[in-house]
Design an enzyme around this catalytic site. Structure first.
Site, PDB file in Angstrom:
ATOM      1  N   LYS A 112      -1.833   3.542  13.679  1.00  0.00           N
ATOM      2  CA  LYS A 112      -2.359   2.089  13.639  1.00  0.00           C
ATOM      3  C   LYS A 112      -2.694   1.897  15.249  1.00  0.00           C
ATOM      4  O   LYS A 112      -3.633   0.599  15.320  1.00  0.00           O
ATOM      5  CB  LYS A 112      -1.318   1.140  13.282  1.00  0.00           C
ATOM      6  CG  LYS A 112      -1.068   1.303  11.822  1.00  0.00           C
ATOM      7  CD  LYS A 112      -0.032   0.210  10.999  1.00  0.00           C
ATOM      8  CE  LYS A 112      -0.278   0.407   9.650  1.00  0.00           C
ATOM      9  NZ  LYS A 112       0.498   1.649   9.178  1.00  0.00           N
TER      10      LYS A 112
HETATM   11  C1  LIG Z   1       0.101   2.268   7.826  1.00  0.00           C
HETATM   12  C2  LIG Z   1       0.287   3.753   7.600  1.00  0.00           C
HETATM   13  C3  LIG Z   1      -0.173   4.459   6.681  1.00  0.00           C
HETATM   14  C4  LIG Z   1      -0.995   3.826   5.423  1.00  0.00           C
HETATM   15  O1  LIG Z   1      -2.329   3.545   5.944  1.00  0.00           O
HETATM   16  P1  LIG Z   1      -3.126   2.336   5.137  1.00  0.00           P
HETATM   17  O2  LIG Z   1      -4.432   1.979   6.099  1.00  0.00           O
HETATM   18  O3  LIG Z   1      -2.500   1.146   5.120  1.00  0.00           O
HETATM   19  O4  LIG Z   1      -3.547   3.016   3.728  1.00  0.00           O
HETATM   20  C5  LIG Z   1       0.130   5.622   6.388  1.00  0.00           C
HETATM   21  N1  LIG Z   1       0.855   6.259   7.304  1.00  0.00           N
HETATM   22  C6  LIG Z   1       1.549   5.641   8.304  1.00  0.00           C
HETATM   23  C7  LIG Z   1       2.455   6.497   9.399  1.00  0.00           C
HETATM   24  C8  LIG Z   1       1.218   4.291   8.358  1.00  0.00           C
HETATM   25  O5  LIG Z   1       1.787   3.615   9.690  1.00  0.00           O
END
Ligand SMILES: *Cc1c(COP(=O)(O)O)cnc(C)c1O
Length: 486
Positions: A112
């Site tokens: 993120k």
């Molecule tokens: C948020 C997240 C995801 C999922 O990603 P999306 O864009 O919501 O599909 C997968 N793995 C981790 C570690 C995350 O923090």
């Protein structure tokens, strides 16, 4: 480039307006009216370029109402070695037929960061361009990773304050420590009594209260969100899929034009949608493989065309994918229905009413041409972490393991696998995979696996705790009011 809403395609907003609004008034999500054109020779001219050059190239084409010097400045401020632990920014690591796109080298060790290091710059710039001089208060309800990544992204950014609410029961000890020790003059963190839903409900209540909005406006403030429906969060994610493909070409793993698959551990569908947009822009991707945990609502959707959220919510070892409503799927459905805004609006009113919808045969056919879906249980996740470590000496976090396993099963090609978190964020699951005791420490894991604990996760328990407040979900606004004397 102009933006429309998935539920109202007659809207024509600039990118700065789409970013400041976040979500469209009728509930739809913003999409570019058409995608920018890239030629093959243009892409090929970026083979061998570094991450930031490719980021400026791709994002600049979407944000043509931003000055290009500004985009360059934002990219360099977001992706640099003060914030990332490698000058590559996103290393691509070969493990068998998998090429792990390591998206977790940023300040909070989760993917993120890739978007949340950019979003604050986009927001401040967009608000200024829109002539809005109110101070923005970002509100975040988090089940773990988003909260910390948003805090790191927005800390000490002028013109913005950020308040993060996490459920008292529901985040890991590491995640909680990461948040309550956050530095920065403009940040606030508090617990909400209850679970994630309670935190989310508390925040929604603030967003939908018009009298609060007026009160804020009088004091020169407005609320906004940092969650993944904002176009400004999606756009930076397209970049690394282009970068990953071009890197495989420059490393002589493939020739330009060779088709590869892309595997993404999926929750809210933002990350995999960005991969699909990269394909639309011209990246030679074959299948986009959507990997889920036991909350397999997307696997079922991709296999049947029916989205049915009426099922039990399961708490799994990959908590950031514990989601039953994948917001960004709406953008895929919009594209698959050839931008039929009224069909999208109908489907989403159905799901609000009945908890499910079924898409048309045509739309389903289009999705099937591009996507595959599969899921993986907690037991298999643990086995996969073990298998990758024993066979390849590569340690994955539980989310990445879900993707690796589903990719091994569904793909017969070379593939980019989105590696979304550093394994040290989930030491309890790693301990299980390595058959260590439940309370094995990060230091023990590091010694056994000969892997490094990332600096941001080291000595967290020795950092100063700055935030200890805890509130009922009804009182989140007064928490903010008191903290900042609004
Ligand atoms: C948020 C997240 C995801 C999922 O990603 P999306 O864009 O919501 O599909 C997968 N793995 C981790 C570690 C995350 O923090």
């Amino acid at each position: 480039m102009l933006y429309e809403s998935t539920r109202n395609s007659s809207i024509s907003f600039s990118s700065t307006k789409a970013i400041t609004e976040g979500i469209s008034a009728e509930g739809g999500l913003f999409m570019p009216k058409c995608f920018p054109q890239f030629s093959k020779s243009e892409f090929k001219s970026y083979i061998g370029k570094n991450y930031n050059e490719i980021a400026k190239f791709i994002m600049g084409r979407f944000l043509d109402d931003f000055e290009s010097e500004e985009i360059a400045r934002f990219v360099d401020a977001a992706y640099n070695t003060d914030r990332f632990d490698t000058s590559e920014i996103v290393p691509v690591v070969k493990v068998g037929d998998n090429f792990f796109l390591e998206l977790w080298h940023g300040p909070t060790c989760a993917f993120k960061d890739m978007a949340l290091q950019m979003l604050p710059h986009f927001m401040v710039y967009s608000a200024k361009k829109e002539g809005d001089d109110s101070e923005i208060i970002i509100l975040v309800a988090t089940s773990g990773d988003t909260g910390k990544a948003a805090l790191e992204g927005f800390a000490d950014i002028d013109g913005i304050k950020i308040a993060v609410f996490y459920p008292e029961s529901g985040v890991s000890d590491t995640q909680k420590l990461q948040m309550i020790t956050q530095e920065g003059e403009n940040v606030y963190v508090a617990a909400v009594k209850g679970n994630f839903d309670d935190a989310q409900t508390g925040i929604k209540k603030i967003f939908t209260d018009n009298s609060l909005k007026e009160q804020l406006a009088k004091s020169g403030y407005k609320f906004s969100t940092a969650n993944s429906i904002n176009w400004g969060r999606l756009l930076p994610q397209i970049v690394y899929y282009v970068y990953g493909y071009l890197k495989l070409v420059s490393d002589n793993e493939i020739e330009y034009g060779d088709k590869i698959d892309v595997v993404v551990p999926t929750g809210n569908f933002g990350n995999i949608l960005a991969a699909y947009i990269a394909k639309i822009l011209g990246m030679p991707f074959d299948k986009l493989i959507c990997a889920s945990n036991e909350n397999n609502v997307l696997t079922d959707f991709l296999n049947t065309g029916v989205y049915n959220k009426k099922r039990d919510f399961k708490q799994t070892y990959s908590p950031s994918m514990d989601i039953l409503i994948s917001s960004n799927l709406e953008r895929l459905i919009y594209l698959a229905t050839d931008r039929d805004d009224s069909e999208v609006a109908t489907l989403y009113s159905e799901i609000a009413k009945n908890g499910s919808f079924e898409i048309s045969e045509n739309a389903f056919k289009k999705i099937k041409e591009n996507f595959l879906g599969g899921f993986c249980s907690d037991d298999t996740t643990v086995e996969t972490i073990k298998r990758y470590f024993e066979e390849y000496n590569y340690l994955t976090d539980p989310h990445t393991a879900v993707a690796a396993e589903v990719g091994d099963r569904l793909s017969d090609k070379k593939r980019l696998v989105a590696a979304t978190a550093n394994p040290y964020k989930f030491t309890d699951v790693i301990a299980k995979a390595l058959s260590l005791s439940d309370d094995a420490t990060a230091e023990e894991i590091s010694e056994i696996t000969k892997t490094k604990i990332p600096a941001p996760l080291r000595n967290l328990d020795k950092k100063q705790v700055r935030f200890t407040d805890s509130f009922d979900k009804e009182n989140l606004f007064s928490a903010i009011e008191e903290h900042w004397e609004i």
